[in-house]
Scaffold this motif. Sequence first.
Motif, PDB file in Angstrom:
ATOM      1  N   SER A 180      32.016  29.383  43.889  1.00 29.16           N
ATOM      2  CA  SER A 180      32.288  30.561  44.508  1.00 29.16           C
ATOM      3  C   SER A 180      31.263  31.647  44.409  1.00 29.16           C
ATOM      4  CB  SER A 180      33.638  31.076  43.950  1.00 29.16           C
ATOM      5  OG  SER A 180      34.751  30.038  43.923  1.00 29.16           O
ATOM      6  N   TYR A 190      35.978  29.456  52.291  1.00 28.26           N
ATOM      7  CA  TYR A 190      35.554  30.993  52.332  1.00 28.26           C
ATOM      8  C   TYR A 190      36.601  31.999  52.436  1.00 28.26           C
ATOM      9  CZ  TYR A 190      31.368  28.688  53.775  1.00 28.26           C
ATOM     10  OH  TYR A 190      29.909  27.836  53.450  1.00 28.26           O
ATOM     11  N   THR A 191      37.978  31.369  51.498  1.00 29.45           N
ATOM     12  CA  THR A 191      38.745  32.415  51.210  1.00 29.45           C
ATOM     13  C   THR A 191      38.602  33.319  50.209  1.00 29.45           C
ATOM     14  OG1 THR A 191      39.907  30.832  49.585  1.00 29.45           O
ATOM     15  CG2 THR A 191      40.829  30.628  51.794  1.00 29.45           C
ATOM     16  N   THR A 192      39.204  34.555  50.053  1.00 26.69           N
ATOM     17  CA  THR A 192      38.982  35.717  49.021  1.00 26.69           C
ATOM     18  C   THR A 192      40.152  36.289  48.312  1.00 26.69           C
ATOM     19  OG1 THR A 192      39.246  37.399  50.600  1.00 26.69           O
ATOM     20  CG2 THR A 192      37.124  36.599  50.726  1.00 26.69           C
ATOM     21  N   VAL A 207      34.515  34.962  46.705  1.00 23.62           N
ATOM     22  CA  VAL A 207      34.802  34.169  47.789  1.00 23.62           C
ATOM     23  C   VAL A 207      34.461  32.598  47.643  1.00 23.62           C
ATOM     24  CG1 VAL A 207      33.570  33.893  50.124  1.00 23.62           C
ATOM     25  CG2 VAL A 207      33.673  36.053  48.850  1.00 23.62           C
ATOM     26  N   ASP A 208      35.760  31.863  47.656  1.00 21.56           N
ATOM     27  CA  ASP A 208      35.595  30.443  47.583  1.00 21.56           C
ATOM     28  C   ASP A 208      34.546  29.778  48.599  1.00 21.56           C
ATOM     29  OD1 ASP A 208      36.073  27.749  47.189  1.00 21.56           O
ATOM     30  OD2 ASP A 208      37.886  27.997  47.016  1.00 21.56           O
ATOM     31  N   ARG A 224      30.181  33.929  56.855  1.00 17.77           N
ATOM     32  CA  ARG A 224      31.216  33.167  56.255  1.00 17.77           C
ATOM     33  C   ARG A 224      32.480  34.339  56.012  1.00 17.77           C
ATOM     34  NH1 ARG A 224      30.920  28.427  58.686  1.00 17.77           N
ATOM     35  NH2 ARG A 224      28.838  27.264  57.903  1.00 17.77           N
ATOM     36  N   THR A 225      32.122  35.611  55.879  1.00 18.40           N
ATOM     37  CA  THR A 225      33.131  36.365  55.352  1.00 18.40           C
ATOM     38  C   THR A 225      32.952  37.700  56.408  1.00 18.40           C
ATOM     39  OG1 THR A 225      31.948  37.456  53.756  1.00 18.40           O
ATOM     40  CG2 THR A 225      33.397  35.707  53.120  1.00 18.40           C
ATOM     41  N   LEU A 255      33.467  43.442  54.282  1.00 24.85           N
ATOM     42  CA  LEU A 255      34.396  43.837  53.214  1.00 24.85           C
ATOM     43  C   LEU A 255      34.622  45.035  52.858  1.00 24.85           C
ATOM     44  CD1 LEU A 255      33.304  40.892  50.757  1.00 24.85           C
ATOM     45  CD2 LEU A 255      35.179  40.736  52.322  1.00 24.85           C
ATOM     46  N   LEU A 263      29.143  37.688  53.164  1.00 27.93           N
ATOM     47  CA  LEU A 263      28.291  36.400  52.801  1.00 27.93           C
ATOM     48  C   LEU A 263      28.066  35.581  54.129  1.00 27.93           C
ATOM     49  CD1 LEU A 263      27.664  34.852  50.474  1.00 27.93           C
ATOM     50  CD2 LEU A 263      30.080  33.828  50.622  1.00 27.93           C
ATOM     51  N   SER A 273      25.979  40.416  42.808  1.00 26.01           N
ATOM     52  CA  SER A 273      26.669  39.347  43.226  1.00 26.01           C
ATOM     53  C   SER A 273      26.158  38.140  42.261  1.00 26.01           C
ATOM     54  CB  SER A 273      26.392  39.170  44.744  1.00 26.01           C
ATOM     55  OG  SER A 273      24.922  39.082  44.940  1.00 26.01           O
TER      56      SER A 273
END
Length: 909
Positions: free
Chosen positions: A183, A200-202, A195-196, A61-62, A65, A766, A170
């Motif tokens: 989140s 899945y915006t950060t 991470v929403d 999903r991400t 990072l 994630l 986390s």
Amino acid sequence: MSQFAQSGSAMDDGQASDGDGGFVGVNQRLQLNQLEVGEVRESLNGRMDGYWKPRRGVVARTGSLVSGGSPLQLPFFLIDVAKSITAASVTAEVVTITITGHGLTVGNIGLARVAGLAGNATMNGDFVLTVASANTLTYSVSGLTSISDQLGTLSTVPINDAANVNVRASCLFSDPNTGNAESVVLALDSKAILVDLDGYTTRNIEYPGDGTLSDDTSMIQAFDRVFLFRDGQQAFEWFPNGRQVESASQSGATVTMRVKDHGLSVGDVITISALTGGSPPANGTYSVATVVDKDSFTYGGLATMVITGTLVPDATGNYPFLEFDATGAARFRKTASTNEIYWDDTNLRWTILMPTSPGFVTWHSDATTLLATPLPSLATGWVPGISVIASPATGTPTVANAGQTATFGVTDAVMTADFTLVPGGAYTQPQVFVSTTGTVTSGVVSLTVSGNTTIVKGDTIVVYETNIPTFSAISGQSFEVLSATTTNISFIAPVANLASIPGSEQIEFGGRFSVGGGFIHQPAPPWGVYFQRRLWVPFYYTPAGTFNSPTYTDRKITDEISVSDILDSHTFDQIANQFRITGGTADYLVAMQGFYDDKLVVLNRNSLHLISGTAGGLSDTKVTQLTDEVGCLARDSVVMKGNAMFFLSDDGVYAVEFLNDYNLRGADEPISKNIQPYIDRINKNLASNAVGVLFNNRYYLAVALDTIAGANNATGNNTILVFNFLNKGWESIDTFGASDFIIKNLIIGSASERNNLYAVTSLGGLHELEAAETTNDDLVSLGATINTPINASLTTRGYALGNLDRKRFTDGQLTMQCVDGGLGEYVISFAAEDPDNNQSIGTTTDFLGGTVLGTGTNNEDETGNIRFRLGGIRGYVGSLTLTRTIGSPKITSIKVTGSVTNRQIISQF
């Protein structure tokens, strides 16, 4: 057809069958022929719900990072000494550089740094190059048509250590102000990332000052904030909805603000909202200029946007977005509800936004690196941006610090920041006052005091003693402070109106006192749990020092607990010896887990204990040892289901059931006994990092599994063991196709009504588990997202046809059903023991005449009964292995047929 096998031997018996009409769990402890109906020898990446089928796929999903800057991309060229570029040319935006005898392998692709070249587009920097020949390399530059300087160098891209990803902690974050939205907070070395789960915006959440993480740690949401613990160091805390401002005033361009236990450092970025008064109120985003004390700080650089040049009216002839100061200079009008100036993170510049019906105007500054102290007054190069209506002036704006003297209204004012420091240093013990002067008006008790320095709005005070008849009913009760100054404290209480306190009467009240050795600040724990409105943490360190220079001294005690005050994570009570769990024996604290009612289970390394009576005062609690026969190995493996607790111990996974307050059941043997070969493969050095979670009637336990027992080659939690509560058995060993897919945490969360299961990996990705009906996992690996096949297979129990004689296995059959209109295929193999024989039988497609199941006319959940010959394979027991090659079809039943054969007394192996 004859029921007897045609083997040509007079000693063959009649045919018999054995099989399974469903599947319930894995058993690797017993012999193949000893397994019960429904048990299987091995289930790799499978699920059992009556039938067996491959698990659903993982979806990243991400992406990967980074902590800071850009990481070194792979693959890259390793160049020991910079190589000279002697020529360069461009054709169709592809640059060819000449480096005579560069020594790189032709055809390889990698990242390298180009310097010294020049053209009509940027040719220097880090590019992915292809080795075209023994003397040339190529790379692409968009928009490049000509080259003016052909001499340069090629070198290795420096490794950016700051960009290395280490997920240190986390946790799930749920904002009560935004409904069901959840989140995940990922703590990296130098910052955290939110991470929403809805999209899945950060976004980044910065650490205070120069704070960093250097080791794995723990993070939880409790009260109204997120705690990020740092073993032996001052913890971080994040208030996502900000904190109440108690007072704020401005003198010149500097604002002094009071926020209780603000935890800020110089340079931290803050956002202030809902201040009232002043011209204008000091709302907006600023940097902390100075830290006065633990409750007060200053900020400056308040911006006044002044327009120079000739003013131009809008279409109506007015200037609706301007105002004029006392000197007649025009500036943008301020409004309390809108931030007219803000920092543009994307373009690294300041932007002025001035809304005005029916449109708006914008200006923006030059790009700047004023990130440490983002003051708009230091920005330069202002130019007009988007204008929906006429620009306010033909000139450009200037930004200057606004000076005024004002005391702001703070009724609804809020200060919001990223992570801040929890209070540290020596704790100032509560004050107690004896007041002889005060009033009561409509339930508001206002009492005069002298020298109050510790009690502030929102604190809890206790009425200890009074001889005022009106107050006798509230003696011994606690109340929340409504307001507080150095000379007055008020609170609301059920007391009748009182104009004044008679001269001979008085009231004694003040802060709450410790029931033990005095209050302390949070003692720098490595982790903590939230239970009964308190924070429970290991008491490893003694805090001291000052608020801005705290110290933490190792107590050399590893079995003691410290507990916060109710709804106060900043105040901890030292209870002498009461929470010294094992009294200094060879044991230490590993985990704590809230149980039913007011009971907390303490899991030590070699024992289990129960703290009861936690809902009331701490002086009423009681510590009882439950057992010293088993202890906990991994803190994050502990989960509760009903009145049973699951955790990883030295001997495997235990499910301890509480029959009553002090009696346990299940401590005599682990529930993982049937998968003991896998338990034996858990890396002993990494076993304490195991992570467990309950999801969809299953216990998922991520562990570090070596290739063989004792190999010590696992690097982290690379495997998930899955226990099915409905089947009461282990249903799968989940593996993943990337060696760097290391699970640091398992989290349940969702943006809607239904929860999902997520894995946080060491690379910062994630991943949603059980996400898609697919044959591949979508994983973050080596800085990129890759697809790896899910190796799903089922090995059945040993079919002995009801006896221990040697058999001749003649044929078998299985029933399989496609899922959601998809296709399905398995490779079938058969293994017999004594004599040992393992043969590939073919694919299910082979036995369907070359047709893949699911390609029928309806093409939806098609079922096939696959029959196949085993060719007379001999042995006393035989098992089937089914390996998925297409789709995720269910296996609903399996049967094997054969006959006892060759009864002559001849030994075989």
